[in-house]
Design a protein around this motif. Structure first.
Motif, PDB file in Angstrom:
ATOM      1  N   LEU A 121     -22.879 -45.703 -52.793  1.00 36.00           N
ATOM      2  CA  LEU A 121     -24.247 -46.010 -53.207  1.00 36.00           C
ATOM      3  C   LEU A 121     -25.041 -46.447 -51.987  1.00 36.00           C
ATOM      4  N   ALA A 122     -26.272 -45.961 -51.853  1.00 35.89           N
ATOM      5  CA  ALA A 122     -27.090 -46.278 -50.681  1.00 35.89           C
ATOM      6  C   ALA A 122     -28.540 -46.453 -51.101  1.00 35.89           C
ATOM      7  N   MET A 123     -29.320 -46.961 -50.161  1.00 34.15           N
ATOM      8  CA  MET A 123     -30.764 -47.064 -50.338  1.00 34.15           C
ATOM      9  C   MET A 123     -31.443 -46.167 -49.305  1.00 34.15           C
ATOM     10  N   GLU A 144     -33.341 -41.056 -44.228  1.00 34.26           N
ATOM     11  CA  GLU A 144     -32.223 -41.833 -43.706  1.00 34.26           C
ATOM     12  C   GLU A 144     -31.712 -42.768 -44.792  1.00 34.26           C
ATOM     13  N   LEU A 145     -30.396 -42.950 -44.836  1.00 35.24           N
ATOM     14  CA  LEU A 145     -29.761 -43.844 -45.792  1.00 35.24           C
ATOM     15  C   LEU A 145     -29.161 -45.038 -45.068  1.00 35.24           C
ATOM     16  N   ASP A 146     -29.170 -46.195 -45.729  1.00 35.94           N
ATOM     17  CA  ASP A 146     -28.670 -47.424 -45.091  1.00 35.94           C
ATOM     18  C   ASP A 146     -27.161 -47.562 -45.283  1.00 35.94           C
ATOM     19  N   THR A 147     -26.420 -46.536 -44.901  1.00 42.22           N
ATOM     20  CA  THR A 147     -24.966 -46.590 -45.076  1.00 42.22           C
ATOM     21  C   THR A 147     -24.305 -45.844 -43.931  1.00 42.22           C
ATOM     22  N   ARG A 175     -27.877 -44.243 -38.527  1.00 41.05           N
ATOM     23  CA  ARG A 175     -27.715 -44.216 -39.974  1.00 41.05           C
ATOM     24  C   ARG A 175     -27.299 -42.825 -40.424  1.00 41.05           C
ATOM     25  N   THR A 176     -26.980 -42.740 -41.695  1.00 37.43           N
ATOM     26  CA  THR A 176     -26.711 -41.437 -42.299  1.00 37.43           C
ATOM     27  C   THR A 176     -28.019 -40.686 -42.485  1.00 37.43           C
ATOM     28  N   LEU A 177     -28.053 -39.459 -42.032  1.00 35.65           N
ATOM     29  CA  LEU A 177     -29.218 -38.600 -42.219  1.00 35.65           C
ATOM     30  C   LEU A 177     -28.980 -37.660 -43.398  1.00 35.65           C
ATOM     31  N   VAL A 178     -30.063 -37.227 -44.013  1.00 40.15           N
ATOM     32  CA  VAL A 178     -29.988 -36.259 -45.102  1.00 40.15           C
ATOM     33  C   VAL A 178     -30.709 -34.989 -44.667  1.00 40.15           C
ATOM     34  N   ILE A 179     -29.970 -33.878 -44.630  1.00 36.81           N
ATOM     35  CA  ILE A 179     -30.625 -32.588 -44.430  1.00 36.81           C
ATOM     36  C   ILE A 179     -31.190 -32.204 -45.794  1.00 36.81           C
ATOM     37  N   PRO A 180     -32.519 -32.153 -45.931  1.00 30.12           N
ATOM     38  CA  PRO A 180     -33.118 -32.012 -47.265  1.00 30.12           C
ATOM     39  C   PRO A 180     -32.911 -30.635 -47.884  1.00 30.12           C
ATOM     40  N   ALA A 181     -33.099 -30.603 -49.200  1.00 33.26           N
ATOM     41  CA  ALA A 181     -32.868 -29.380 -49.958  1.00 33.26           C
ATOM     42  C   ALA A 181     -33.681 -28.202 -49.421  1.00 33.26           C
ATOM     43  N   ALA A 182     -34.945 -28.440 -49.076  1.00 33.58           N
ATOM     44  CA  ALA A 182     -35.798 -27.339 -48.608  1.00 33.58           C
ATOM     45  C   ALA A 182     -35.235 -26.700 -47.346  1.00 33.58           C
ATOM     46  N   THR A 183     -34.706 -27.514 -46.434  1.00 35.68           N
ATOM     47  CA  THR A 183     -34.120 -26.980 -45.204  1.00 35.68           C
ATOM     48  C   THR A 183     -32.853 -26.198 -45.506  1.00 35.68           C
ATOM     49  N   ILE A 184     -32.008 -26.754 -46.368  1.00 33.85           N
ATOM     50  CA  ILE A 184     -30.760 -26.065 -46.730  1.00 33.85           C
ATOM     51  C   ILE A 184     -31.047 -24.718 -47.374  1.00 33.85           C
TER      52      ILE A 184
END
Length: 288
Positions: A121-123, A144-147, A175-184
């Motif tokens: 779980l992250a924020m 970015e996620l705080d985990t 931090r953990t990065l998220v490659i967003p859905a649109a990019t994927i």
């Protein structure tokens, strides 16, 4: 006193969210690397390019304990997206949504370790607009996620508070990065069709050099059939600017050689034997 039923409801909702997504998440084993991925379309898995070994066979481990070999369809270092293909097993795909979560929203990471689903779980610690990676990839949102991300969880699914898949978790500098859905969706579709993402190509080996008024790029080698040779650049020339912008280093140059640069005409200012010169170079497509 707080209402214990509220915490129980939240816990149950989180568990249900993870359970719904887990069948679509796989472990990705390549050489000595262990990562995660998710079924993007039937027979196709998206994973983190950075976590994928450069050589050797690739194996997928599914949540039900089954394993399958996979082949690399294509990979894009600049956006950290890789696409794998496997045969002989029906697994539900994880539908992606394009909405970036707001700052402070909860996010759930669902990954796999040796085929066993794992969750965190992250924020959302940062939610901003599009950006360009150090390798020149265009990323549609900065999330970015705080985990901290376990190595085996890289490439896992990131879900929003409604359980919708919003992207893929990758390791960032802090931090953990998220490659967003649109990019994927954009990159994976291109990899599925073409096996690669077009990148700009100058056809010259460059070495940064210090000049009296800044940086330059000395031409150390030339592809005789490449764009630089066609434009008239020679070994020993020193590039000082492109389209009027001073040369700022190789990383900055590589960021400019994205898919949209192929075919573009660039005004090049250079020094030859200490004398200034100008020419026009048409950026080519980097050979596979």
């Amino acid at each position: 006193m707080s209402d214990p039923s509220a915490l129980t409801s939240l816990s149950s909702a989180l568990a249900a969210t993870v359970a719904a997504a887990a069948p679509s998440v796989v472990s990705v084993h390549s050489h000595r690397s262990r990562a995660s991925g998710f079924v993007w379309k039937p027979g196709l898995v998206v994973t983190a390019d950075e976590a994928l070994a450069d050589e050797g066979e690739v194996m997928l481990a599914f949540a039900d304990g089954a394993t399958r070999p996979a082949v690399i369809v294509g990979r894009d270092h600049t956006t950290d997206v890789a696409l794998l293909r496997y045969d002989g097993k029906e697994v539900p795909a994880a539908p992606l949504v394009g909405n970036a979560p707001p700052l402070g929203a909860l996010a759930v990471l669902v990954a796999a370790d040796q085929g066993t689903p794992v969750a965190a779980l992250a924020m959302v610690a940062k939610s901003a607009g599009s950006w360009r990676s150090l390798r020149g990839g265009d990323i549609d949102a900065r999330i970015e996620l705080d985990t901290r991300l376990r190595h085996s969880s890289e490439g896992g699914l990131v879900l929003d508070a409604e359980g919708r898949a919003i992207g893929m978790a990758v390791r960032g500098p802090r931090r953990t990065l998220v490659i967003p859905a649109a990019t994927i969706e954009r990159v994976a579709a291109r990899l599925e069709t073409h096996g690669r993402i077009a990148r700009g190509y100058l056809g010259a080996g460059l070495q940064p050099v210090r000049l009296d008024d800044g940086l330059g790029a000395m031409v150390m080698s030339i592809d005789k059939n490449g764009p630089a040779a066609a434009a008239g650049l020679r070994q020993g020339d020193v590039i000082t600017s492109l389209n009027g912008e001073p040369f700022r280093g190789m990383r900055a140059l590589m960021r400019e050689l994205g898919p949209g640069s192929v075919g573009a005409a660039v005004d090049v200012a250079a020094l030859r034997g200490g004398e200034p010169m100008k020419l026009t170079l048409t950026i080519g497509e980097r050979p596979a």
